[in-house]
Write an enzyme that holds these catalytic residues in place. Structure first.
Site, PDB file in Angstrom:
ATOM      1  N   SER A   1     -53.930  20.272  15.038  1.00  0.00           N
ATOM      2  CA  SER A   1     -53.226  19.579  16.120  1.00  0.00           C
ATOM      3  C   SER A   1     -53.707  18.134  16.118  1.00  0.00           C
ATOM      4  CB  SER A   1     -53.551  20.218  17.473  1.00  0.00           C
ATOM      5  OG  SER A   1     -53.193  19.342  18.531  1.00  0.00           O
TER       6      SER A   1
ATOM      7  N   TYR B   1     -59.852  23.408  23.485  1.00  0.00           N
ATOM      8  CA  TYR B   1     -58.728  23.401  22.543  1.00  0.00           C
ATOM      9  C   TYR B   1     -58.927  22.289  21.502  1.00  0.00           C
ATOM     10  CZ  TYR B   1     -53.974  23.157  20.695  1.00  0.00           C
ATOM     11  OH  TYR B   1     -52.889  23.135  19.856  1.00  0.00           O
TER      12      TYR B   1
HETATM   13  P1  NAP Z   1     -46.054  29.534  20.278  1.00  0.00           P
HETATM   14  O1  NAP Z   1     -44.574  29.499  20.203  1.00  0.00           O
HETATM   15  O2  NAP Z   1     -46.696  29.974  21.545  1.00  0.00           O
HETATM   16  O3  NAP Z   1     -46.586  30.405  19.057  1.00  0.00           O
HETATM   17  C1  NAP Z   1     -47.872  30.945  18.987  1.00  0.00           C
HETATM   18  C2  NAP Z   1     -47.836  32.126  18.057  1.00  0.00           C
HETATM   19  O4  NAP Z   1     -49.160  32.693  17.976  1.00  0.00           O
HETATM   20  C3  NAP Z   1     -46.908  33.215  18.542  1.00  0.00           C
HETATM   21  O5  NAP Z   1     -46.217  33.762  17.431  1.00  0.00           O
HETATM   22  C4  NAP Z   1     -47.848  34.258  19.133  1.00  0.00           C
HETATM   23  O6  NAP Z   1     -47.238  35.533  18.998  1.00  0.00           O
HETATM   24  C5  NAP Z   1     -49.055  34.101  18.223  1.00  0.00           C
HETATM   25  N1  NAP Z   1     -50.262  34.606  18.859  1.00  0.00           N
HETATM   26  C6  NAP Z   1     -50.806  34.206  20.038  1.00  0.00           C
HETATM   27  N2  NAP Z   1     -51.905  34.946  20.313  1.00  0.00           N
HETATM   28  C7  NAP Z   1     -52.042  35.814  19.267  1.00  0.00           C
HETATM   29  C8  NAP Z   1     -52.977  36.837  18.966  1.00  0.00           C
HETATM   30  N3  NAP Z   1     -53.999  37.126  19.792  1.00  0.00           N
HETATM   31  N4  NAP Z   1     -52.827  37.539  17.817  1.00  0.00           N
HETATM   32  C9  NAP Z   1     -51.792  37.269  16.986  1.00  0.00           C
HETATM   33  N5  NAP Z   1     -50.888  36.310  17.205  1.00  0.00           N
HETATM   34  C10 NAP Z   1     -51.011  35.589  18.341  1.00  0.00           C
HETATM   35  O7  NAP Z   1     -46.654  28.086  19.994  1.00  0.00           O
HETATM   36  P2  NAP Z   1     -46.539  27.120  18.721  1.00  0.00           P
HETATM   37  O8  NAP Z   1     -46.410  25.753  19.275  1.00  0.00           O
HETATM   38  O9  NAP Z   1     -45.529  27.597  17.752  1.00  0.00           O
HETATM   39  O10 NAP Z   1     -48.012  27.247  18.142  1.00  0.00           O
HETATM   40  C11 NAP Z   1     -48.287  27.454  16.773  1.00  0.00           C
HETATM   41  C12 NAP Z   1     -49.519  26.643  16.389  1.00  0.00           C
HETATM   42  O11 NAP Z   1     -49.226  25.248  16.550  1.00  0.00           O
HETATM   43  C13 NAP Z   1     -50.767  26.912  17.248  1.00  0.00           C
HETATM   44  O12 NAP Z   1     -51.894  27.011  16.414  1.00  0.00           O
HETATM   45  C14 NAP Z   1     -50.853  25.667  18.122  1.00  0.00           C
HETATM   46  O13 NAP Z   1     -52.187  25.404  18.520  1.00  0.00           O
HETATM   47  C15 NAP Z   1     -50.301  24.615  17.183  1.00  0.00           C
HETATM   48  N6  NAP Z   1     -49.831  23.399  17.831  1.00  0.00           N
HETATM   49  C16 NAP Z   1     -48.800  23.416  18.698  1.00  0.00           C
HETATM   50  C17 NAP Z   1     -48.394  22.241  19.315  1.00  0.00           C
HETATM   51  C18 NAP Z   1     -47.260  22.194  20.292  1.00  0.00           C
HETATM   52  O14 NAP Z   1     -47.083  21.150  20.946  1.00  0.00           O
HETATM   53  N7  NAP Z   1     -46.458  23.250  20.427  1.00  0.00           N
HETATM   54  C19 NAP Z   1     -49.048  21.025  19.018  1.00  0.00           C
HETATM   55  C20 NAP Z   1     -50.109  21.039  18.131  1.00  0.00           C
HETATM   56  C21 NAP Z   1     -50.492  22.223  17.531  1.00  0.00           C
HETATM   57  P3  NAP Z   1     -47.461  36.823  19.924  1.00  0.00           P
HETATM   58  O15 NAP Z   1     -47.475  36.357  21.352  1.00  0.00           O
HETATM   59  O16 NAP Z   1     -46.308  37.699  19.536  1.00  0.00           O
HETATM   60  O17 NAP Z   1     -48.771  37.393  19.486  1.00  0.00           O
END
Ligand code: NAP
Length: 269
Positions: free
Chosen positions: A143, A156
């Site tokens: 991130s 985080y």
């Molecule tokens: P998201 O839509 O909430 O996706 C998160 C994913 O992680 C979901 O598929 C969730 O699926 C899975 N997950 C959560 N807890 C889990 C667990 N205990 N075991 C297995 N799977 C788990 O959010 P996203 O934005 O796509 O996030 C993906 C990555 O991008 C993360 O690492 C996040 O830190 C990073 N990121 C996001 C942003 C942003 O602004 N969105 C910015 C920088 C970095 P289930 O609930 O089905 O388990």
């Protein structure tokens, strides 16, 4: 783009929504078979069915809670034993927007387990096979808070700084063994992440929010271009290059037999 050129299998964590689901779509269209990991079985199944129908690729699902030791061990075993796996996308992660002292320590601990421990264990599971085969790619989703820890929750930010440093170290160690490592540093991206973090994305200025589709397409373009660190939103890559050059130049001066003169310490013995 749909291709019949076999690329091997990509295992994607956090594939049930957001960035991970877009990686699944794009990688299947690039010719990868897929193994999709997340907790939500129904979402994984629906995505797998759609992608298999659209692309003709093999798409398996492995529902797992990566914060559960037994579940994590199952995914590690798959990464160790399935020689068809050529790409690991360590994407599953959670964030927080609250201040450190206002955040529940057990939730912070869970965040560290997922963002740091699971990612590390999965990397350790896959890397030896990649080294033995002299090929393989690990994509770690960090991130921008990795280099901007004053933004969002401090745990985080700390967890994502780990992901960046771990990826850079890994790339340094494994590059001459045929293994590629990429750290992706998304800025604000329109996914459920923000709801889970307690700050729905509509609260952010829309000028700083990217779609998950654009984010993943840029990250894959960065991978194609051989980038070790990809920051999709950063307009001028020279800024990152200068930051890195300064860090590397300083790293040669960080260890010394004597404290710096500004501390006024007379050298002992
Ligand atoms: P998201 O839509 O909430 O996706 C998160 C994913 O992680 C979901 O598929 C969730 O699926 C899975 N997950 C959560 N807890 C889990 C667990 N205990 N075991 C297995 N799977 C788990 O959010 P996203 O934005 O796509 O996030 C993906 C990555 O991008 C993360 O690492 C996040 O830190 C990073 N990121 C996001 C942003 C942003 O602004 N969105 C910015 C920088 C970095 P289930 O609930 O089905 O388990």
């Amino acid at each position: 783009m749909t291709t019949n050129d076999p690329k091997g299998t990509a295992l994607i964590t956090g594939a049930s929504s957001g960035i991970g689901a877009v990686y699944a779509d794009r990688l299947a269209k690039r010719g990868y078979d897929l193994i999709l990991v997340a907790r939500n079985r129904d979402r994984l199944t629906a995505l797998a069915r759609r992608l298999a129908a659209e692309t003709g690729r093999s798409v398996k699902t492995l529902p797992a809670d990566l914060n559960d030791k037994a579940d994590l061990a199952r995914i590690e075993a798959t990464l160790k034993t399935d020689g068809a796996i050529t790409l690991l996308v360590n994407n599953a992660g959670v964030g927080g927007a609250g201040p450190l002292l206002g955040s529940d320590i057990d939730k912070m601990d869970d965040m560290i387990q997922l963002n740091v421990r699971a990612l590390t264990r999965l990397t350790y599971a896959v890397a030896p096979g990649f080294v033995a085969r002299g090929a393989g790619t690990i994509v770690n989703i960090a991130s921008i808070v990795a280099i901007s820890p004053e933004t969002l929750n401090g745990v985080y930010g700390g967890s994502k700084a780990f992901v960046l440093a771990f990826s850079q170290s890994l790339q340094h160690e494994l590059a001459d063994k045929g293994v590629r490592v990429q750290a992706v540093l998304p800025g604000a991206t329109a996914t459920e992440f923000w709801d889970i973090a307690g700050l729905p994305v509509h609260n952010l200025p829309q000028s700083i929010v990217m779609t998950a589709e654009d984010l993943v397409d840029a990250a894959l373009a960065g991978l194609d271009q051989g980038e070790v660190v990809t920051i999709p939103a950063l307009p001028d890559k020279a800024e990152w290059d200068a930051y890195e050059a300064a860090r590397r130049a300083m790293s040669g001066r960080l260890s010394n037999a004597t404290p710096a003169a500004r501390y006024g310490i007379a050298p002992s013995a």
